[in-house]
Scaffold this active site. Structure first.
Site, PDB file in Angstrom:
ATOM      1  N   HIS A  35       0.861  -1.198   0.000  1.00 21.20           N
ATOM      2  CA  HIS A  35       0.000   0.000   0.000  1.00 21.20           C
ATOM      3  C   HIS A  35       0.892   1.241   0.000  1.00 21.20           C
ATOM      4  CE1 HIS A  35      -3.893  -1.995   1.736  1.00 21.20           C
ATOM      5  NE2 HIS A  35      -3.839  -2.067   0.428  1.00 21.20           N
TER       6      HIS A  35
ATOM      7  N   HIS B 227     -11.994  -8.693  -6.369  1.00 20.66           N
ATOM      8  CA  HIS B 227     -11.585  -7.380  -5.845  1.00 20.66           C
ATOM      9  C   HIS B 227     -10.656  -6.748  -6.876  1.00 20.66           C
ATOM     10  CE1 HIS B 227     -10.104  -4.332  -3.185  1.00 20.66           C
ATOM     11  NE2 HIS B 227      -9.116  -5.003  -2.633  1.00 20.66           N
TER      12      HIS B 227
ATOM     13  N   GLU C  51      -8.442  -4.209  -6.512  1.00 21.88           N
ATOM     14  CA  GLU C  51      -7.163  -3.588  -6.134  1.00 21.88           C
ATOM     15  C   GLU C  51      -6.039  -4.286  -6.899  1.00 21.88           C
ATOM     16  OE1 GLU C  51      -6.644  -3.198  -1.880  1.00 21.88           O
ATOM     17  OE2 GLU C  51      -5.126  -1.632  -2.135  1.00 21.88           O
TER      18      GLU C  51
ATOM     19  N   ASP D  37      -3.155  -5.489  -6.535  1.00 16.52           N
ATOM     20  CA  ASP D  37      -2.429  -6.703  -6.129  1.00 16.52           C
ATOM     21  C   ASP D  37      -3.180  -7.958  -6.583  1.00 16.52           C
ATOM     22  OD1 ASP D  37      -4.255  -5.727  -4.208  1.00 16.52           O
ATOM     23  OD2 ASP D  37      -3.383  -6.938  -2.609  1.00 16.52           O
TER      24      ASP D  37
ATOM     25  N   HIS E  56     -12.321  -5.085   1.971  1.00 15.16           N
ATOM     26  CA  HIS E  56     -12.175  -3.775   2.564  1.00 15.16           C
ATOM     27  C   HIS E  56     -12.372  -2.629   1.576  1.00 15.16           C
ATOM     28  CE1 HIS E  56      -7.867  -2.892   1.140  1.00 15.16           C
ATOM     29  NE2 HIS E  56      -8.249  -3.993   0.564  1.00 15.16           N
TER      30      HIS E  56
ATOM     31  N   ASP F 242      -9.463 -10.587   0.310  1.00 16.33           N
ATOM     32  CA  ASP F 242      -8.587 -10.033   1.353  1.00 16.33           C
ATOM     33  C   ASP F 242      -8.976 -10.503   2.767  1.00 16.33           C
ATOM     34  OD1 ASP F 242      -6.732  -8.544  -0.137  1.00 16.33           O
ATOM     35  OD2 ASP F 242      -8.075  -6.838  -0.282  1.00 16.33           O
TER      36      ASP F 242
ATOM     37  N   TYR G 140      -2.667  -7.713  10.184  1.00 23.11           N
ATOM     38  CA  TYR G 140      -3.463  -7.498   8.963  1.00 23.11           C
ATOM     39  C   TYR G 140      -4.850  -6.977   9.339  1.00 23.11           C
ATOM     40  CZ  TYR G 140      -5.363  -9.085   4.387  1.00 23.11           C
ATOM     41  OH  TYR G 140      -5.946  -9.189   3.150  1.00 23.11           O
TER      42      TYR G 140
ATOM     43  N   HIS H 147      -4.358 -13.562   0.302  1.00 25.32           N
ATOM     44  CA  HIS H 147      -2.988 -13.390   0.804  1.00 25.32           C
ATOM     45  C   HIS H 147      -2.737 -14.431   1.895  1.00 25.32           C
ATOM     46  CE1 HIS H 147      -2.484  -9.479  -1.133  1.00 25.32           C
ATOM     47  NE2 HIS H 147      -3.608  -9.060  -0.581  1.00 25.32           N
TER      48      HIS H 147
HETATM   49 FE1  FEO Z   1      -7.343  -4.990  -1.148  1.00 26.91          FE
HETATM   50 FE2  FEO Z   1      -5.061  -7.479  -1.316  1.00 26.91          FE
HETATM   51  O1  FEO Z   1      -5.989  -5.972  -1.909  1.00 26.91           O
END
Ligand code: FEO
Length: 390
Positions: A23, A79, A81, A83, A145, A164, A192, A225
């Site tokens: 991030h 998601h 994002e 990553d 999130h 996530d 996390y 993750h």
């Molecule tokens: Fe919200 Fe692992 O990205």
């Protein structure tokens, strides 16, 4: 290469041992991370999420070892994002017409990131995608999130792909929770949660209640993750319920910074006043890691913030951590301020205002000291801290 989870599911993600900041610079990933992507085969084949952009070529090459790309029928973007979506542009160059299932927010976000008009198919909670003998059931998870976040559940195998949620930034070649060091795993899992999910704790509770009300078996939770929860997968769900309910331990945290050591002496005296009554930890904001500090705030019931007065304000890194604490929207935490000053003593008032803005309960007006603290002032600081612990 991919790693087989069962006859239908293969992990096709990337283990990133080298990433130490995530991030941007906001989250420290001392243990690296993984970007989990899953290939689910039935009569039809679905690819769930991809990996971060720098690994797109490696991801595609590995995926080709597992499957002819044209045999992928559906892409699920839980998601947007980067990553998780970062390899989509490269993948879609090769299979441009394949449908991408995601939430309405996911479409907005993917279009915003990549400016491509791919074959998006919006889905809502409860909608099913048949893979043949098994279905993927979509569950929107707004703000867990991001607004676009989504889970999906594979019937038959009873697997929740939670993106996530329930993840950890934890690189390991072991795929499962029962194969890794449990202490290390939970250090990363709580860090996390504290840093990523705390602001959304009310929604975490609602989502877990909703999942439980579906009354479906969950044999595995596959996050995006870290490790897969296959041994007692509900253990992490139950932990999330604890963490989401205004979590705190019988701990006090002292966060301070100092220019010439005076406020450091106060911090030490405060610690002495607390140590026989509760567990206490001291962190100097200019040397401590900010994600670790947020984790410690998350675990503590009281936080003491210390800064000397400088330029009629406070040291800048103290302001920065208070800003970060504010963003976390912590509930049910108490706080007080302390600090030394020379010519004027505004730091206490500045910190008190920031503490209140951050939504912490200000216990008192703070403890300040003109010039370098000596024996008597340090003794009073110790008594001041002792009086905070009921
Ligand atoms: Fe919200 Fe692992 O990205």
């Amino acid at each position: 290469m991919g790693k087989k989870i069962n006859d239908n599911i293969t992990w096709v993600g990337k283990t990133d041992w080298n990433i130490k900041k995530f991030h941007g610079n906001e989250y420290s990933t001392f243990k690296g991370t993984t970007y989990n992507s899953y290939l689910v085969r039935d009569e039809k084949t679905a690819l769930i999420d991809t990996v971060w952009r720098p690994y797109a070529d490696e991801f595609i090459e590995n995926l080709k070892q597992e499957i002819d790309l044209k045999d992928i029928d559906y892409i699920i973007a839980n998601h947007a994002e980067v990553d998780h979506s970062g390899s989509l542009p490269r993948l879609m160059e090769l299979i441009p017409d394949k449908p991408i299932y995601c939430t309405q927010g996911g479409i907005q976000s993917l279009k915003g990131h990549y400016h491509k008009d791919w074959n998006f198919l919006p889905v809502e909670t409860g909608q099913k995608l048949s893979l043949g003998k098994k279905d993927l059931i979509f569950i929107e998870a707004m703000m867990l999130h991001w607004p676009d976040s989504m889970f999906c559940y594979l019937t038959g195998d009873n697997v929740l792909f939670s993106n996530d949620a329930f993840g950890q930034h934890y690189a390991t070649e072991q795929l499962y929770n029962d194969l890794v060091d449990q202490c290390e795993l939970y250090v990363e899992a709580i860090k996390y949660y504290a840093n990523i999910l705390t602001p959304f704790s009310r929604l975490v509770i609602q989502k877990i209640d909703e999942l439980k009300s579906l009354d479906v078996p969950v044999d595995m939770i596959c996050p995006s993750h870290g490790v897969i929860w296959r041994d007692d997968p509900m253990q992490i769900v139950n932990k999330y319920m604890d963490w989401a309910n205004d979590y705190q331990e019988d701990r006090v945290l002292i966060l301070y910074d100092t220019m010439w050591g005076g406020t450091a002496l106060l911090a030490d005296a405060l610690k002495e006043g607390i140590q026989d009554k509760a567990e206490v930890k001291i962190m100097r904001v200019s040397t401590a890691d900010k994600s670790d500090m947020i984790t410690e705030v998350f675990r503590s019931k009281i936080v003491l913030f210390g800064s000397p007065t400088v330029n009629a304000g406070i040291l800048s890194l103290m302001a920065a951590i208070l800003e970060q604490v504010k963003g976390m929207k912590f509930k049910d935490k108490k706080a007080a301020s302390f600090g030394c000053f020379g010519w004027s003593g505004e730091s206490i008032e500045v910190m008190n205002n920031l503490i209140k803005e951050a939504g912490l309960e200000l216990i008192n007006n703070g403890y300040s000291c003109l010039w370098e603290p000596d024996g008597d002032i340090l003794k009073r600081a110790k008594d001041f801290a002792g009086g905070l612990i009921k």
